[in-house]
Scaffold this motif. Sequence first.
Motif, PDB file in Angstrom:
ATOM      1  N   VAL A 145       0.971  -0.738   0.305  1.00  0.00           N
ATOM      2  CA  VAL A 145      -0.207   0.109   0.231  1.00  0.00           C
ATOM      3  C   VAL A 145       1.008   1.454  -0.305  1.00  0.00           C
ATOM      4  O   VAL A 145       0.870   1.776  -0.026  1.00  0.00           O
ATOM      5  CB  VAL A 145      -1.124   0.162   1.007  1.00  0.00           C
ATOM      6  CG1 VAL A 145      -1.391   1.343   1.437  1.00  0.00           C
ATOM      7  CG2 VAL A 145      -2.062  -1.106   0.832  1.00  0.00           C
ATOM      8  N   ILE A 146       1.892   1.568   0.915  1.00  0.00           N
ATOM      9  CA  ILE A 146       2.559   2.590   1.120  1.00  0.00           C
ATOM     10  C   ILE A 146       3.793   2.666  -0.327  1.00  0.00           C
ATOM     11  O   ILE A 146       3.346   3.649  -1.163  1.00  0.00           O
ATOM     12  CB  ILE A 146       3.681   2.244   1.958  1.00  0.00           C
ATOM     13  CG1 ILE A 146       3.228   2.122   2.590  1.00  0.00           C
ATOM     14  CG2 ILE A 146       5.029   3.411   2.096  1.00  0.00           C
ATOM     15  CD1 ILE A 146       4.143   2.371   4.564  1.00  0.00           C
ATOM     16  N   GLU A 147       3.926   1.725  -0.960  1.00  0.00           N
ATOM     17  CA  GLU A 147       4.574   1.402  -2.419  1.00  0.00           C
ATOM     18  C   GLU A 147       3.656   1.932  -3.202  1.00  0.00           C
ATOM     19  O   GLU A 147       3.664   3.267  -4.225  1.00  0.00           O
ATOM     20  CB  GLU A 147       4.954  -0.056  -2.782  1.00  0.00           C
ATOM     21  CG  GLU A 147       6.135  -0.214  -1.748  1.00  0.00           C
ATOM     22  CD  GLU A 147       6.688  -1.883  -2.133  1.00  0.00           C
ATOM     23  OE1 GLU A 147       5.712  -2.548  -3.130  1.00  0.00           O
ATOM     24  OE2 GLU A 147       7.713  -2.016  -1.814  1.00  0.00           O
ATOM     25  N   GLN A 148       1.847   1.989  -3.101  1.00  0.00           N
ATOM     26  CA  GLN A 148       1.443   1.857  -4.196  1.00  0.00           C
ATOM     27  C   GLN A 148       0.971   3.734  -4.396  1.00  0.00           C
ATOM     28  O   GLN A 148       0.512   4.647  -5.044  1.00  0.00           O
ATOM     29  CB  GLN A 148       0.348   1.973  -4.093  1.00  0.00           C
ATOM     30  CG  GLN A 148       0.449  -0.445  -4.465  1.00  0.00           C
ATOM     31  CD  GLN A 148       0.605  -0.139  -6.299  1.00  0.00           C
ATOM     32  OE1 GLN A 148       0.271   0.321  -6.808  1.00  0.00           O
ATOM     33  NE2 GLN A 148       1.851  -1.057  -6.488  1.00  0.00           N
ATOM     34  N   LEU A 149       0.968   3.783  -2.968  1.00  0.00           N
ATOM     35  CA  LEU A 149       1.050   5.271  -3.052  1.00  0.00           C
ATOM     36  C   LEU A 149       1.402   6.334  -2.600  1.00  0.00           C
ATOM     37  O   LEU A 149       1.427   7.657  -3.054  1.00  0.00           O
ATOM     38  CB  LEU A 149       0.881   5.422  -0.933  1.00  0.00           C
ATOM     39  CG  LEU A 149      -0.650   5.371  -0.784  1.00  0.00           C
ATOM     40  CD1 LEU A 149      -1.200   5.085   1.023  1.00  0.00           C
ATOM     41  CD2 LEU A 149      -2.053   5.939  -0.858  1.00  0.00           C
ATOM     42  N   GLU A 150       3.207   6.253  -2.635  1.00  0.00           N
ATOM     43  CA  GLU A 150       4.389   6.300  -3.302  1.00  0.00           C
ATOM     44  C   GLU A 150       4.147   7.370  -4.564  1.00  0.00           C
ATOM     45  O   GLU A 150       4.434   7.818  -5.277  1.00  0.00           O
ATOM     46  CB  GLU A 150       5.201   5.963  -2.874  1.00  0.00           C
ATOM     47  CG  GLU A 150       5.732   6.548  -1.387  1.00  0.00           C
ATOM     48  CD  GLU A 150       6.672   5.513  -0.906  1.00  0.00           C
ATOM     49  OE1 GLU A 150       7.233   4.675  -1.719  1.00  0.00           O
ATOM     50  OE2 GLU A 150       7.123   5.745   0.057  1.00  0.00           O
ATOM     51  N   LYS A 151       3.467   5.936  -5.481  1.00  0.00           N
ATOM     52  CA  LYS A 151       3.470   6.208  -7.367  1.00  0.00           C
ATOM     53  C   LYS A 151       2.582   7.511  -7.143  1.00  0.00           C
ATOM     54  O   LYS A 151       2.544   7.758  -8.674  1.00  0.00           O
ATOM     55  CB  LYS A 151       2.969   4.953  -7.584  1.00  0.00           C
ATOM     56  CG  LYS A 151       4.147   3.932  -7.664  1.00  0.00           C
ATOM     57  CD  LYS A 151       3.632   3.060  -8.288  1.00  0.00           C
ATOM     58  CE  LYS A 151       4.577   1.517  -7.904  1.00  0.00           C
ATOM     59  NZ  LYS A 151       3.936   0.148  -9.084  1.00  0.00           N
ATOM     60  N   ILE A 152       1.566   8.211  -6.513  1.00  0.00           N
ATOM     61  CA  ILE A 152       1.085   8.460  -6.511  1.00  0.00           C
ATOM     62  C   ILE A 152       0.794  10.328  -6.213  1.00  0.00           C
ATOM     63  O   ILE A 152       2.135  10.634  -5.753  1.00  0.00           O
ATOM     64  CB  ILE A 152      -0.685   8.539  -5.806  1.00  0.00           C
ATOM     65  CG1 ILE A 152      -0.744   8.782  -4.350  1.00  0.00           C
ATOM     66  CG2 ILE A 152      -1.383   7.486  -6.740  1.00  0.00           C
ATOM     67  CD1 ILE A 152      -2.393   8.759  -3.986  1.00  0.00           C
TER      68      ILE A 152
END
Length: 152
Positions: A145-152
């Motif tokens: 989730v953190i990795e995906q949030l960092e992409k936005i």
Amino acid sequence: MEELNNSKNLNEVINDSFDCIYLAGGHATMYDFPDDENINKIISQQYENRKMVAAICHGVGGLLNVRLNNGEYLIKGKSMTGFDWFEETIARRKREVPFNLEAAIKERGADLKKAFIPMTSNVVVDGNLITGQNPFSSKEMAKVVIEQLEKI
């Protein structure tokens, strides 16, 4: 802690936008989440706005009745995971849950991806939908989730 002590009712945030909606697990969520119209509406809006929806363990039950604007179930055709029936057997909770989550996921047309070894970590990402299989998936789920949030 002050914010937790004064958390808002879902009616107050139904039209708000979030970077991520995260449905926590626990057996009680199987009673509370699936038929909650507010949860269904919030998740549908979130997903259709291309925002992240994440759910883990029994919290995945909160995705079951979410329908998109086209009338289809959100999880139809999606790769995902959740607490499976064999794990429910191992946990000795089959009689305490209101339904078989694994069967319900499959009935909605999702592609259930289970860990090869029960009660081990398994996280599945399908676009902006992230699901974790069981409590043992918590650390990996947080990382993803953190990795995906960092992409936005």
